[in-house]
Scaffold this active site. Sequence first.
Site, PDB file in Angstrom:
ATOM      1  N   ASP A 171       0.835  -1.195   0.000  1.00 30.05           N
ATOM      2  CA  ASP A 171       0.000   0.000   0.000  1.00 30.05           C
ATOM      3  C   ASP A 171       0.873   1.249   0.000  1.00 30.05           C
ATOM      4  O   ASP A 171       0.630   2.208  -0.750  1.00 30.05           O
ATOM      5  CB  ASP A 171      -0.901  -0.031   1.240  1.00 30.05           C
ATOM      6  CG  ASP A 171      -2.160   0.798   1.087  1.00 30.05           C
ATOM      7  OD1 ASP A 171      -2.484   1.219  -0.035  1.00 30.05           O
ATOM      8  OD2 ASP A 171      -2.843   1.013   2.113  1.00 30.05           O
ATOM      9  N   HIS A 254      -4.249   2.670  -6.947  1.00 30.04           N
ATOM     10  CA  HIS A 254      -5.437   2.342  -6.160  1.00 30.04           C
ATOM     11  C   HIS A 254      -6.659   2.102  -7.036  1.00 30.04           C
ATOM     12  O   HIS A 254      -7.540   1.316  -6.684  1.00 30.04           O
ATOM     13  CB  HIS A 254      -5.706   3.423  -5.124  1.00 30.04           C
ATOM     14  CG  HIS A 254      -4.933   3.225  -3.856  1.00 30.04           C
ATOM     15  ND1 HIS A 254      -3.604   3.591  -3.732  1.00 30.04           N
ATOM     16  CD2 HIS A 254      -5.285   2.660  -2.676  1.00 30.04           C
ATOM     17  CE1 HIS A 254      -3.183   3.281  -2.518  1.00 30.04           C
ATOM     18  NE2 HIS A 254      -4.174   2.706  -1.855  1.00 30.04           N
ATOM     19  N   HIS A 257      -6.370  -1.426  -8.029  1.00 30.55           N
ATOM     20  CA  HIS A 257      -6.846  -2.248  -6.910  1.00 30.55           C
ATOM     21  C   HIS A 257      -8.363  -2.357  -6.934  1.00 30.55           C
ATOM     22  O   HIS A 257      -8.939  -3.444  -6.792  1.00 30.55           O
ATOM     23  CB  HIS A 257      -6.410  -1.643  -5.570  1.00 30.55           C
ATOM     24  CG  HIS A 257      -7.200  -2.156  -4.410  1.00 30.55           C
ATOM     25  ND1 HIS A 257      -8.421  -1.604  -4.037  1.00 30.55           N
ATOM     26  CD2 HIS A 257      -6.995  -3.188  -3.557  1.00 30.55           C
ATOM     27  CE1 HIS A 257      -8.910  -2.274  -3.015  1.00 30.55           C
ATOM     28  NE2 HIS A 257      -8.065  -3.241  -2.709  1.00 30.55           N
ATOM     29  N   HIS A 271      -5.382  -5.897   0.578  1.00 33.45           N
ATOM     30  CA  HIS A 271      -5.452  -4.606  -0.115  1.00 33.45           C
ATOM     31  C   HIS A 271      -4.090  -4.200  -0.685  1.00 33.45           C
ATOM     32  O   HIS A 271      -3.958  -3.898  -1.871  1.00 33.45           O
ATOM     33  CB  HIS A 271      -5.958  -3.546   0.875  1.00 33.45           C
ATOM     34  CG  HIS A 271      -5.895  -2.147   0.372  1.00 33.45           C
ATOM     35  ND1 HIS A 271      -6.901  -1.584  -0.382  1.00 33.45           N
ATOM     36  CD2 HIS A 271      -4.948  -1.174   0.525  1.00 33.45           C
ATOM     37  CE1 HIS A 271      -6.583  -0.329  -0.679  1.00 33.45           C
ATOM     38  NE2 HIS A 271      -5.400  -0.058  -0.143  1.00 33.45           N
TER      39      HIS A 271
END
Length: 369
Positions: A171, A254, A257, A271
């Site tokens: 992340d 992101h 993702h 994540h």
Amino acid sequence: MANIIIAPGRYIQGAGELNHLGTYSKPLGRKAFVLITESGYGRVGAVVEESFAQAEGQVFFEYFHGECSRNEINRLVARVKELDCDVCVGIGGGKIHDTAKAVAYYTGTPVVIVPTIAGTDAPCSALSVLYTDEGVFEEYLWLPSNPNVVLVDTDVVSKAPARLLVSGMGDALATYFEAQATADSDSTTCAGGRVTNAALVLARACYETLLADGLKARLAVEQHVCTPAVENIIEANTYLSGIGFESGGLAGAHAVHNGFTVAPETHSMYHGEKVAFGTLVQLVLQNAPTELLNEVLDFCVSVGLPTTLEELNLEHPSSETLRAIAEAASAPGETIHNMPMEVTADKVYAAIIAADALGRRRKNGSFSG
């Protein structure tokens, strides 16, 4: 448009700090609603209870049902009101943090976030990522303020499975690249303004800390010990990445993702693991230099982050699956449109395939262009 940087009211990190949770919460409220998993309660519940007893406060525990969804938030809002609690506390991982922040927002109470893992950059942000009850990304809930207190007990975090710390590195890996892309396109950040120099400095420091201490931290946590490298990575994953992404901006990683959440095969992946691969996709979209791609690939392989679709449980994905991921990642309003170029679903589809090829090449030797 103004340059804006935002942050939690207080960030506290250190060994044994969970013992002081009641004291840090006391100025915010006297009746604490603590959201936690059943297993989390088994690990730290007694410490939390004692900390509130020492501070002469009341504490009410509620078990989390697993998804930061509208239904779960509504259930918990009703419980807070029923118990007449005046401060919310989220103890656990990213989805608990986001749920606690949303519940605090809807009940008008302060919020204290207590990570038991350094697996995401959610703790510090004024943002909750909402999913359906089935775990598919739904929307971002932008909150008017950051958490009042973020409390990180490094004794607790360093005893969590190493994969969670590594996921946090995934992340955090995106932070600098997304912030720089947002700055280059002069896009609006999650903080509601332009990127500040301070946010870019923090984002860059986050990336440099990962490269310097990531492998050392993973090896230490595998032995369930907390070293200076672990302390540095916890801060990078939690604070540097948290401020960096929010005041620096989100972009391609992101969004990719979020695209992966439409593929049920990836739901067992964390994540940060999906964000790490999303970072590779973003770098491909930007046609990043070979040296930089090598640096990022080497880092991911060294700490154990996915660099291929197979490692995301997509061993032989159909073109239909990859196109669905690309469509979701490039949907109107997605953060991928903060990139400093036009991005389409076709471009994302191609970048996913190319990033996977780079990852497979690196796994079989080294990528040299």
